[in-house]
Motif scaffolding. Structure first.
Motif, PDB file in Angstrom:
ATOM      1  N   ASP A 112      43.717  34.461  44.869  1.00  0.00           N
ATOM      2  CA  ASP A 112      44.551  34.087  43.906  1.00  0.00           C
ATOM      3  C   ASP A 112      45.366  35.088  42.570  1.00  0.00           C
ATOM      4  OD1 ASP A 112      42.316  36.251  43.460  1.00  0.00           O
ATOM      5  OD2 ASP A 112      41.243  34.812  41.350  1.00  0.00           O
ATOM      6  N   LEU A 113      45.843  35.015  41.506  1.00  0.00           N
ATOM      7  CA  LEU A 113      46.909  35.619  40.919  1.00  0.00           C
ATOM      8  C   LEU A 113      45.485  36.079  39.667  1.00  0.00           C
ATOM      9  CD1 LEU A 113      49.151  32.649  39.938  1.00  0.00           C
ATOM     10  CD2 LEU A 113      49.868  35.215  41.326  1.00  0.00           C
ATOM     11  N   PRO A 114      45.863  37.565  39.434  1.00  0.00           N
ATOM     12  CA  PRO A 114      45.209  38.539  38.757  1.00  0.00           C
ATOM     13  C   PRO A 114      45.204  37.883  37.326  1.00  0.00           C
ATOM     14  CG  PRO A 114      47.110  39.698  39.483  1.00  0.00           C
ATOM     15  CD  PRO A 114      47.341  38.800  40.223  1.00  0.00           C
ATOM     16  N   ARG A 115      43.965  38.271  36.829  1.00  0.00           N
ATOM     17  CA  ARG A 115      44.382  37.249  35.232  1.00  0.00           C
ATOM     18  C   ARG A 115      43.881  38.616  34.484  1.00  0.00           C
ATOM     19  NH1 ARG A 115      41.304  34.882  39.696  1.00  0.00           N
ATOM     20  NH2 ARG A 115      38.995  34.909  38.241  1.00  0.00           N
ATOM     21  N   PRO A 116      44.146  38.185  33.419  1.00  0.00           N
ATOM     22  CA  PRO A 116      44.085  39.613  32.426  1.00  0.00           C
ATOM     23  C   PRO A 116      41.818  39.453  31.705  1.00  0.00           C
ATOM     24  CG  PRO A 116      45.971  38.443  31.444  1.00  0.00           C
ATOM     25  CD  PRO A 116      44.818  37.645  32.494  1.00  0.00           C
ATOM     26  N   ALA A 117      41.761  40.853  31.695  1.00  0.00           N
ATOM     27  CA  ALA A 117      40.187  40.428  31.590  1.00  0.00           C
ATOM     28  C   ALA A 117      40.182  41.731  30.293  1.00  0.00           C
ATOM     29  CB  ALA A 117      39.783  41.640  32.881  1.00  0.00           C
ATOM     30  N   PRO A 362      48.776  33.659  30.436  1.00  0.00           N
ATOM     31  CA  PRO A 362      47.726  34.452  31.070  1.00  0.00           C
ATOM     32  C   PRO A 362      48.169  34.952  31.752  1.00  0.00           C
ATOM     33  CG  PRO A 362      49.624  32.539  31.453  1.00  0.00           C
ATOM     34  CD  PRO A 362      49.613  32.255  29.597  1.00  0.00           C
ATOM     35  N   ASP A 363      49.476  35.970  31.372  1.00  0.00           N
ATOM     36  CA  ASP A 363      50.243  36.718  31.983  1.00  0.00           C
ATOM     37  C   ASP A 363      50.412  38.049  31.618  1.00  0.00           C
ATOM     38  OD1 ASP A 363      51.608  35.775  30.359  1.00  0.00           O
ATOM     39  OD2 ASP A 363      53.533  35.516  32.341  1.00  0.00           O
ATOM     40  N   ALA A 364      49.596  38.265  29.884  1.00  0.00           N
ATOM     41  CA  ALA A 364      49.799  39.491  28.922  1.00  0.00           C
ATOM     42  C   ALA A 364      48.638  40.410  29.557  1.00  0.00           C
ATOM     43  CB  ALA A 364      49.686  39.039  27.702  1.00  0.00           C
ATOM     44  N   PHE A 365      48.042  41.395  30.230  1.00  0.00           N
ATOM     45  CA  PHE A 365      48.122  42.416  30.686  1.00  0.00           C
ATOM     46  C   PHE A 365      47.624  43.592  29.854  1.00  0.00           C
ATOM     47  CE2 PHE A 365      48.957  39.929  34.964  1.00  0.00           C
ATOM     48  CZ  PHE A 365      47.685  39.195  35.044  1.00  0.00           C
ATOM     49  N   GLU A 366      46.468  44.440  29.540  1.00  0.00           N
ATOM     50  CA  GLU A 366      46.304  45.178  28.897  1.00  0.00           C
ATOM     51  C   GLU A 366      45.707  46.530  29.662  1.00  0.00           C
ATOM     52  OE1 GLU A 366      48.472  46.250  25.902  1.00  0.00           O
ATOM     53  OE2 GLU A 366      49.154  43.466  26.365  1.00  0.00           O
ATOM     54  N   GLY A 367      46.154  46.567  30.772  1.00  0.00           N
ATOM     55  CA  GLY A 367      45.667  47.624  31.642  1.00  0.00           C
ATOM     56  C   GLY A 367      44.510  47.103  32.002  1.00  0.00           C
ATOM     57  N   PHE A 368      44.014  45.760  32.383  1.00  0.00           N
ATOM     58  CA  PHE A 368      42.517  45.505  33.129  1.00  0.00           C
ATOM     59  C   PHE A 368      42.389  43.766  33.559  1.00  0.00           C
ATOM     60  CE2 PHE A 368      40.923  48.399  30.403  1.00  0.00           C
ATOM     61  CZ  PHE A 368      40.580  49.870  30.813  1.00  0.00           C
ATOM     62  N   ALA A 369      42.233  43.245  34.896  1.00  0.00           N
ATOM     63  CA  ALA A 369      42.450  42.228  35.054  1.00  0.00           C
ATOM     64  C   ALA A 369      40.967  42.355  36.151  1.00  0.00           C
ATOM     65  CB  ALA A 369      44.016  42.330  36.176  1.00  0.00           C
ATOM     66  N   ARG A 370      41.422  40.620  36.199  1.00  0.00           N
ATOM     67  CA  ARG A 370      40.427  40.318  37.454  1.00  0.00           C
ATOM     68  C   ARG A 370      40.307  39.864  38.852  1.00  0.00           C
ATOM     69  NH1 ARG A 370      37.158  35.725  35.519  1.00  0.00           N
ATOM     70  NH2 ARG A 370      38.793  35.465  33.744  1.00  0.00           N
TER      71      ARG A 370
END
Length: 420
Positions: A112-117, A362-370
């Motif tokens: 899958d794609l990474p998702r923000p966490a 869905p693509d705003a990442f603040e340094g963490f992902a699942r």
């Protein structure tokens, strides 16, 4: 899920010298056209045998790349088989230049794609020291906190600790609060920085952040580990066998890696290990432990280098951590399995162009992902080994203990279960 045929078309459009080969029916592989790799001592003999098609050569660390004239339309797989010889023993150490892929995404596999966490607290060593502390390399690890606590309660001296270095050959490393203040990251920051949007389409490349994510999984299991990164994959998760060989040769010369994590791999044209890559792994020596992901094709087809007998192959457990993740490879060649579904770890900071859906960007990442994939099971095992080695064991001794089937549960075709 992805339309894998479309993904393959995009890969071939981006890498125009790549072709799909299928010498064994139903068992495709990806290679660079008109290229063969030769171990140094066999170059003169190989050059002599291919002189009618020869175009040029390129000396790499630990390997030579021979380029053949495109109009000759040489089948490099057949040529490598002829030069290498039939049977168990090869004459020349020769291989096509296979493409290698980071795993969660592979052209016949899922993930899958990474998702923000949400943010996670920084990994803590046994004495409470955060991994971001430049002195953390001399502290304990989460995996051995119990040992230190028991020794203290009994009035005994804690076992001597040592620095453990884990090499991560991947997409590189982006700055992250978990480690950006460490001395080991400062030493290599500029040379390993990830490329997040190489095609400038305002979207993260398919596997941008892959190396940063893997480093975070590793540090969650071994906060005191020193990570030595080397960029061998692009942001699309694609690289060449020759780049992996160069990195391994550099590590062999450097001589300071206790463990090497390879969350990448490929199927080979003949389902046998590439002899050139095998030689590079052997050059690391017996004191270095190599851990690799088993791949995401939901198949028992050997995936290299994980299937190599000297490499620890790691499959992925499902979300319940009880059975195989549906996408994970499996088979007699798999040594261990670890969680690989919805793993949360360090990631890049990036805000892409995709619109908000139901109040979620869905693509705003603040340094963490699942993220999911065998790519993230491998560093969990590498981290478990690193954490135990920090107590004073060699990496090989630590690996033997972590993978001891007499002391842990096992699953058929998945090996020893590493759930923590």
């Amino acid at each position: 899920m992805f339309d894998q045929e479309v993904r393959l078309e995009r890969l071939l459009a981006r890498h125009r010298d790549v072709t799909v080969v299928e010498p064994l029916a139903g068992r495709p592989a990806l290679i660079r056209r008109d290229q063969i790799l030769v171990a140094g001592h066999d170059v003169p003999a190989a050059e002599d045998l291919v002189r009618r098609w020869y175009d040029s050569r390129q000396e790499e660390d630990g390997v030579t790349r021979l380029r053949l004239r495109s109009p000759a339309k040489v089948d490099v797989c057949e040529l490598a088989a002829q030069l290498g010889g039939e049977g168990r023993h090869r004459r020349l150490t020769v291989s096509p230049n296979h493409l290698v892929h980071g795993q969660p995404l592979w052209w016949s596999g899922p993930a899958d794609l990474p998702r923000p966490a949400a943010p996670l607290p920084a990994p803590q060593a046994a004495d409470g020291t955060a991994a971001t502390d430049s002195t953390a390399a001399t502290a304990g690890t989460a995996g051995t906190a119990g040992t230190a606590g028991i020794a203290s309660a009994q009035g005994e001296a804690a076992p001597p600790r040592r620095e453990v270095t884990v090499a991560v050959l991947d997409t590189g490393l982006s700055p992250h609060p978990w480690y950006e203040e460490t001395d080991w990251y400062a030493e290599q920051r500029d040379e390993v920085t990830e490329i997040l949007d190489s095609d400038l389409d305002f979207e993260l490349d398919a596997q941008a952040g892959h190396g940063t994510f893997i480093a975070g999984v590793l540090l969650q299991h071994a906060p005191a580990a020193r990570v030595r990164a080397r960029r061998v994959l692009g942001g699309d998760g694609v690289g060449d066998e020759v780049d992996v060989i160069r990195a391994l040769s550099w590590l062999a010369s450097w001589g300071r890696a206790d463990i090497v994590n390879l969350s990448l791999g490929c199927h080979t044209f003949d389902d046998r290990p590439s002899p050139v890559l095998s030689r590079a792994i052997a050059a690391l020596g017996r004191r270095t432990v190599v851990v690799a992901c088993a791949g995401n094709a939901a198949s028992d087809r050997p995936f290299w280098p994980a299937a190599h007998k000297s490499v620890i192959a790691v499959a992925a457990l499902d979300a319940d951590r009880r059975d195989r993740a549906w996408f994970s490879n499996y088979g007699w060649w798999v040594d261990a399995c670890a969680p690989g579904v919805d793993i949360t770890s360090s990631y890049v900071r990036f805000d892409g162009a995709r619109p908000t859906v139901n109040g979620i960007d869905p693509d705003a990442f603040e340094g963490f992902a699942r993220w999911s994939g065998t790519s993230f099971a491998a560093p969990a095992v590498a981290g478990a080994i690193a954490g135990l080695a920090a107590t004073g064991l060699s990496a090989v001794e630590a690996a033997d203990r972590v993978l001891d089937p007499a002391a842990a549960s096992t699953l058929p075709d998945l090996g020893v279960i590493i759930r923590s």
